[in-house]
Scaffold this motif. Structure first.
Motif, short mmCIF file in Angstrom:
data_model
loop_
_atom_site.label_atom_id
_atom_site.label_comp_id
_atom_site.label_asym_id
_atom_site.label_seq_id
_atom_site.Cartn_x
_atom_site.Cartn_y
_atom_site.Cartn_z
N ARG A 80 0.83 -1.20 0.00
CA ARG A 80 0.00 0.00 0.00
C ARG A 80 0.88 1.26 0.00
N THR B 106 0.84 4.13 -2.82
CA THR B 106 0.59 5.51 -2.40
C THR B 106 1.72 6.43 -2.85
N TRP C 170 1.41 7.01 -6.49
CA TRP C 170 0.30 7.94 -6.75
C TRP C 170 0.75 9.38 -6.50
N GLU C 171 1.41 9.60 -5.37
CA GLU C 171 1.88 10.94 -5.04
C GLU C 171 2.90 11.44 -6.06
N CYS D 173 -0.54 16.10 -5.22
CA CYS D 173 -1.80 15.41 -4.92
C CYS D 173 -2.69 16.23 -3.98
N TYR E 129 -9.29 3.18 5.55
CA TYR E 129 -8.97 2.51 4.30
C TYR E 129 -9.69 1.17 4.28
#
Length: 155
Positions: free
Chosen positions: A68, A72, A75-76, A88, A126
């Protein structure tokens, strides 16, 4: 979790390819950045660097948490490429506004109901739901509500 790659089992992972070294059996990043994720790794490397990336992933105690964290961080980093100033942050702010809007809609819809419907808000944790709420009817039926259309279909 994503597909697991056995470290050193055929080709170098994206991190080792980027550093032009052989991917050893105990490579810390091979499971999270296999060779086909070179673009994602380059984005993460540009923002965090290899050393910080490895530290951030290792700081998690379970494999699921490490996976995860890798997702993450990717993604950032991708958001930082799209928007170098805010990254983000703008997306997070937009999602928080959407959550607040949905809470207000649900408060209006559920006010005074006594027919067994219960609203459970999962937006702060989450749960793989992407934020939102679940409507339970007599603790049996579950419906993820992302907007009024799902609520109207239930009614």
């Amino acid at each position: 979790m994503g597909a697991q790659q056995v470290s050193g089992g055929g080709g170098a992972c994206a991190a080792c390819k980027h550093q032009r070294r052989k991917c050893e059996k105990g490579c810390e990043l091979a499971n999270y950045f296999p060779s086909e994720k070179m673009k994602e790794f380059k984005a993460v490397h540009k923002v965090f660097g290899v050393s910080n990336l490895a530290k951030l992933i290792k700081a998690n105690s379970t494999e699921q948490a490490r996976h995860r964290a890798a997702v993450t961080l990717t993604w950032e980093a991708e958001w930082r490429e799209k928007d170098p100033v805010e990254g983000c942050y703008k997306e997070v702010q937009m999602l928080q506004c959407e959550i607040q809007r949905l809470r207000e809609i649900l408060a209006r819809c559920t006010c005074g109901r006594s027919d067994g419907y219960r609203v459970v808000d999962y937006s702060n944790g989450y749960w793989g739901l992407g934020g939102g709420v679940v409507i339970l009817k007599n603790n049996e039926q579950q419906v993820l509500v992302n907007g009024m259309s799902a609520w109207n279909q239930m009614m």
